[in-house]
Design a protein around this motif. Structure first.
Motif, mmCIF file in Angstrom:
data_model
loop_
_atom_site.group_PDB
_atom_site.id
_atom_site.type_symbol
_atom_site.label_atom_id
_atom_site.label_comp_id
_atom_site.label_asym_id
_atom_site.label_seq_id
_atom_site.Cartn_x
_atom_site.Cartn_y
_atom_site.Cartn_z
ATOM 1 N N ARG A 70 0.815 -1.225 0.000
ATOM 2 C CA ARG A 70 0.000 0.000 0.000
ATOM 3 C C ARG A 70 0.849 1.277 0.000
ATOM 4 N N ARG A 71 2.131 1.114 0.281
ATOM 5 C CA ARG A 71 3.065 2.250 0.343
ATOM 6 C C ARG A 71 2.608 3.296 1.350
ATOM 7 N N ASP A 72 2.229 2.789 2.514
ATOM 8 C CA ASP A 72 1.748 3.654 3.594
ATOM 9 C C ASP A 72 2.860 3.784 4.633
ATOM 10 N N PRO A 73 3.564 4.926 4.656
ATOM 11 C CA PRO A 73 4.716 5.050 5.555
ATOM 12 C C PRO A 73 4.365 4.944 7.036
ATOM 13 N N VAL A 74 3.197 5.406 7.433
ATOM 14 C CA VAL A 74 2.795 5.323 8.840
ATOM 15 C C VAL A 74 2.568 3.872 9.227
ATOM 16 N N PHE A 75 1.857 3.157 8.405
ATOM 17 C CA PHE A 75 1.560 1.742 8.618
ATOM 18 C C PHE A 75 2.854 0.920 8.598
ATOM 19 N N VAL A 76 3.748 1.206 7.644
ATOM 20 C CA VAL A 76 5.027 0.494 7.549
ATOM 21 C C VAL A 76 5.855 0.709 8.807
ATOM 22 N N LEU A 77 5.966 1.938 9.244
ATOM 23 C CA LEU A 77 6.752 2.247 10.436
ATOM 24 C C LEU A 77 6.200 1.527 11.671
ATOM 25 N N GLY A 78 4.893 1.590 11.849
ATOM 26 C CA GLY A 78 4.267 0.945 13.009
ATOM 27 C C GLY A 78 4.458 -0.556 13.014
ATOM 28 N N GLN A 79 4.316 -1.195 11.869
ATOM 29 C CA GLN A 79 4.440 -2.653 11.820
ATOM 30 C C GLN A 79 5.886 -3.114 11.869
ATOM 31 N N SER A 80 6.806 -2.366 11.269
ATOM 32 C CA SER A 80 8.201 -2.816 11.252
ATOM 33 C C SER A 80 8.794 -2.833 12.658
ATOM 34 N N LEU A 81 8.497 -1.849 13.456
ATOM 35 C CA LEU A 81 8.985 -1.839 14.836
ATOM 36 C C LEU A 81 8.362 -2.994 15.623
ATOM 37 N N GLY A 82 7.075 -3.206 15.429
ATOM 38 C CA GLY A 82 6.382 -4.286 16.135
ATOM 39 C C GLY A 82 6.965 -5.646 15.803
ATOM 40 N N VAL A 83 7.201 -5.920 14.527
ATOM 41 C CA VAL A 83 7.743 -7.223 14.123
ATOM 42 C C VAL A 83 9.106 -7.450 14.775
ATOM 43 N N PHE A 84 9.921 -6.416 14.847
ATOM 44 C CA PHE A 84 11.224 -6.527 15.515
ATOM 45 C C PHE A 84 11.034 -6.890 16.996
ATOM 46 N N ILE A 85 10.130 -6.201 17.667
ATOM 47 C CA ILE A 85 9.898 -6.441 19.100
ATOM 48 C C ILE A 85 9.362 -7.848 19.346
ATOM 49 N N TYR A 86 8.415 -8.296 18.515
ATOM 50 C CA TYR A 86 7.850 -9.636 18.693
ATOM 51 C C TYR A 86 8.926 -10.698 18.473
ATOM 52 N N GLY A 87 9.734 -10.512 17.452
ATOM 53 C CA GLY A 87 10.823 -11.449 17.188
ATOM 54 C C GLY A 87 11.838 -11.469 18.326
ATOM 55 N N ARG A 88 12.129 -10.300 18.850
ATOM 56 C CA ARG A 88 13.074 -10.201 19.968
ATOM 57 C C ARG A 88 12.543 -10.937 21.200
ATOM 58 N N ASN A 89 11.257 -10.839 21.460
ATOM 59 C CA ASN A 89 10.669 -11.564 22.590
ATOM 60 C C ASN A 89 10.814 -13.071 22.412
ATOM 61 N N LEU A 90 10.590 -13.567 21.207
ATOM 62 C CA LEU A 90 10.787 -14.996 20.952
ATOM 63 C C LEU A 90 12.253 -15.376 21.153
ATOM 64 N N TRP A 91 13.149 -14.535 20.691
ATOM 65 C CA TRP A 91 14.587 -14.788 20.867
ATOM 66 C C TRP A 91 14.926 -14.898 22.355
ATOM 67 N N LEU A 92 14.421 -13.971 23.149
ATOM 68 C CA LEU A 92 14.686 -13.977 24.591
ATOM 69 C C LEU A 92 14.116 -15.219 25.271
ATOM 70 N N ILE A 93 12.921 -15.627 24.855
ATOM 71 C CA ILE A 93 12.298 -16.833 25.421
ATOM 72 C C ILE A 93 13.165 -18.055 25.145
ATOM 73 N N TYR A 94 13.628 -18.211 23.894
ATOM 74 C CA TYR A 94 14.441 -19.375 23.560
ATOM 75 C C TYR A 94 15.830 -19.295 24.162
ATOM 76 N N ALA A 95 16.391 -18.092 24.296
ATOM 77 C CA ALA A 95 17.698 -17.948 24.961
ATOM 78 C C ALA A 95 17.596 -18.376 26.414
ATOM 79 N N LYS A 96 16.515 -18.017 27.071
ATOM 80 C CA LYS A 96 16.315 -18.422 28.467
ATOM 81 C C LYS A 96 16.183 -19.944 28.571
ATOM 82 N N ARG A 97 15.452 -20.529 27.651
ATOM 83 C CA ARG A 97 15.271 -21.989 27.673
ATOM 84 C C ARG A 97 16.611 -22.701 27.463
#
Length: 101
Positions: A70-97
């Motif tokens: 859609r080439r929506d910069p607001v939507f892109v910015l909001g989702q790109s940060l979120g995807v990074f954070i969600y991935g980081r949480n999974l990384w932390l969970i598996y690192a702890k395990r």
């Protein structure tokens, strides 16, 4: 199919597929809250199951893809940060395990 295209205000089959992809992405993203709610109700307290993060990554990545289309910069910015954070949480969970194993 024309009624669906009319209802969604799209003029081509390609655009219809993108809209359907976007709707599926939003359902995936919303599913994370349902998963969290159900897990919390079962336990009787607020919990965040690992599936919440998987739904977050999948739904966020799909929504980011849709936002890029859609080439929506607001939507892109909001989702790109979120995807990074969600991935980081999974990384932390598996690192702890791994540490605890």
């Amino acid at each position: 199919m024309d009624w669906l295209m009319d209802m969604l205000h799209v003029e081509s089959i390609v655009e219809l597929w993108w809209v359907l992809f976007g709707l599926l992405a939003q359902l995936m993203f919303t599913g994370r809250f349902l998963v969290q709610w159900i897990a919390s109700e079962r336990k009787g307290e607020s919990v965040v199951p690992i599936s919440f993060w998987y739904f977050s990554v999948a739904g966020g990545a799909m929504l980011l893809t849709y936002a890029l289309y859609r080439r929506d910069p607001v939507f892109v910015l909001g989702q790109s940060l979120g995807v990074f954070i969600y991935g980081r949480n999974l990384w932390l969970i598996y690192a702890k395990r791994r540490r605890e194993a």
